[in-house]
Enzyme design. Structure first.
Site, mmCIF file in Angstrom:
data_model
loop_
_atom_site.group_PDB
_atom_site.id
_atom_site.type_symbol
_atom_site.label_atom_id
_atom_site.label_comp_id
_atom_site.label_asym_id
_atom_site.label_seq_id
_atom_site.Cartn_x
_atom_site.Cartn_y
_atom_site.Cartn_z
ATOM 1 N N LYS A 3 -8.429 0.018 -9.323
ATOM 2 C CA LYS A 3 -9.213 -0.626 -8.265
ATOM 3 C C LYS A 3 -10.299 0.319 -7.780
ATOM 4 O O LYS A 3 -10.028 1.497 -7.512
ATOM 5 C CB LYS A 3 -8.288 -1.012 -7.100
ATOM 6 C CG LYS A 3 -8.974 -1.662 -5.908
ATOM 7 C CD LYS A 3 -7.935 -2.089 -4.871
ATOM 8 C CE LYS A 3 -8.560 -2.727 -3.655
ATOM 9 N NZ LYS A 3 -9.198 -1.714 -2.773
ATOM 10 N N SER A 63 0.822 -1.206 0.000
ATOM 11 C CA SER A 63 0.000 0.000 0.000
ATOM 12 C C SER A 63 0.856 1.256 0.000
ATOM 13 O O SER A 63 1.960 1.280 0.574
ATOM 14 C CB SER A 63 -0.906 0.003 1.230
ATOM 15 O OG SER A 63 -1.598 1.231 1.351
ATOM 16 N N THR A 81 -5.846 3.056 -6.890
ATOM 17 C CA THR A 81 -7.137 3.060 -6.200
ATOM 18 C C THR A 81 -7.901 4.318 -6.575
ATOM 19 O O THR A 81 -7.408 5.438 -6.400
ATOM 20 C CB THR A 81 -6.941 2.975 -4.677
ATOM 21 O OG1 THR A 81 -6.320 1.719 -4.363
ATOM 22 C CG2 THR A 81 -8.269 3.055 -3.949
ATOM 23 N N TYR A 114 -2.117 5.705 -4.482
ATOM 24 C CA TYR A 114 -3.102 6.776 -4.337
ATOM 25 C C TYR A 114 -2.596 7.996 -5.094
ATOM 26 O O TYR A 114 -1.379 8.228 -5.170
ATOM 27 C CB TYR A 114 -3.303 7.153 -2.866
ATOM 28 C CG TYR A 114 -4.142 6.196 -2.062
ATOM 29 C CD1 TYR A 114 -5.460 5.932 -2.410
ATOM 30 C CD2 TYR A 114 -3.624 5.565 -0.935
ATOM 31 C CE1 TYR A 114 -6.232 5.065 -1.666
ATOM 32 C CE2 TYR A 114 -4.382 4.694 -0.185
ATOM 33 C CZ TYR A 114 -5.693 4.449 -0.553
ATOM 34 O OH TYR A 114 -6.453 3.583 0.188
#
Length: 366
Positions: free
Chosen positions: A233, A108, A156, A130
């Site tokens: 995603k 992440s 994402t 992100y």
């Protein structure tokens, strides 16, 4: 542990006992009234497989290909923030277990261990991205993931800011001092550690860091910024899936962020068939949200996915027994997939993708 768990639900029970209440709520909670959180599981419970018989299943194979890379089963570890919240080894323990299980591990942006330390372990590593407020910082994360040896980027799309999560708000949840967002700038984690006035420090932190100005043209820009396979995603609408495929995206993860963003959003499994149909095989389709068993994996395959991402059960295993717990979670899942394949009359994953399904009161739906 005195007895080894025999299903993923037992790891959930163990984790609930060992984790501090606020950390448990952060991991297991959802947004709003948690309708979508519950819907993800309810969707799987509404779908039933229609098995085949008189098929040779003497040598069932769970092997799959995810983004062009072989995996021992159609499963990848989902991106989950801050593994060190639940175990001192954090992402290192999880990544080692995924490596040894032969499945991809997704680091992440909000990892508590640097991506370089994760990729140094070997294994097949993807990087979840992100979009940050500063475009240069986003590009910097892409370069860092490339230099570290990540094999794919997973962007994402459903977090312009963190959804309202009542459990975190009530707990005034914040990161403990030993857990940091190591991929962000040195001072950026301060907000995540500071007790928020009447709310979640993590929500305040992500609102400060993430960009809400991302659109389709920005996605095109990011698509051109790296030669790595790009997966998006957070798509649930068939038209969004079609547009992503038109841009040459390599993969789509059908996901509602585990029920942690828009409460009342459609369950991932319910959205899957429409997304798969709209894409028409032009890119890979994976599913995230609510997977708790090998049977769930087979249902996702039958409804159009090439694989699934698993998040919370991995974290339960990590909390319960560190690296060994994650190994067992992934091992149980693999054993259940193999068992399900054989009992459904499927010698391999491709056969499972051809299974039909039904729902109570309905005929075949696939």
């Amino acid at each position: 542990m005195h007895e080894s768990p025999v299903c993923l639900a037992e790891y959930e029970e163990i984790a609930a006992k060992v984790l501090p209440a606020d950390v448990r709520d952060f991991i297991d909670g959802g947004s709003g009234r948690e309708q979508t959180l519950r819907a993800n599981r309810a969707a799987f419970d509404r779908v039933f497989l229609v098995p085949r018989v008189l098929q040779d299943v003497s040598a069932c194979s769970t092997r799959a290909t995810l983004l062009g890379h072989p995996a021992t089963m159609p499963v990848a570890v989902a991106p989950v923030a801050y593994h060190r919240l639940v175990h001192p080894d954090g992402e290192l323990a999880t990544a080692r277990a995924a490596r040894d299980a032969g499945v991809p591990f997704t680091v992440s942006t909000l990892s508590s261990v640097p991506v370089e330390d994760v990729t140094a372990l070997g294994g097949h590593v993807w990087f979840q991205l992100y979009c940050l407020r500063e475009h240069a910082a986003t590009l910097g994360l892409i370069r860092r993931a490339e230099d570290a040896g990540c094999r794919a980027l997973m962007l994402t799309l459903d977090v312009p800011w963190m959804g309202r999560r009542p459990r975190d708000i009530r707990n005034r949840f914040r990161l403990p001092p030993h857990v940091r967002p190591v991929h962000l700038t040195a001072n950026s984690g301060t907000e995540a550690h500071r007790g928020a006035s009447g709310g979640s420090a993590l929500a305040a932190h992500t609102a400060m860091e993430l960009s809400a100005a991302v659109d389709w043209s920005y996605l095109e820009t990011l698509r051109a910024a790296s030669g790595l396979p790009l997966v998006v995603k957070g798509i649930l609408h068939p038209e969004d899936a079609r547009r992503a495929a038109d841009l040459g995206i390599d993969g789509i993860v059908v996901s509602n962020h585990g029920g942690r963003q828009l409460d009342g959003a459609v369950a991932s499994l319910d959205a899957l068939p429409g997304v798969a149909e709209s894409v028409g095989g032009r890119c890979e389709i994976m599913l995230d949200g609510g997977v708790r068993s090998g049977a769930d994996v087979l249902k996702a395959l039958a409804l159009g996915a090439s694989g699934v991402l698993v998040g919370r059960p991995v974290i339960w295993g990590l909390a319960a027994d560190g690296e060994r717990g994650v190994r067992t979670v992934l091992g149980l899942l693999g054993a259940e997939i193999e068992d399900g394949l054989g009992l459904a009359g499927c010698g391999d994953v491709a056969a499972a993708q051809a299974l039909r399904t039904t729902r109570p009161g309905a005929g075949f739906v696939s």
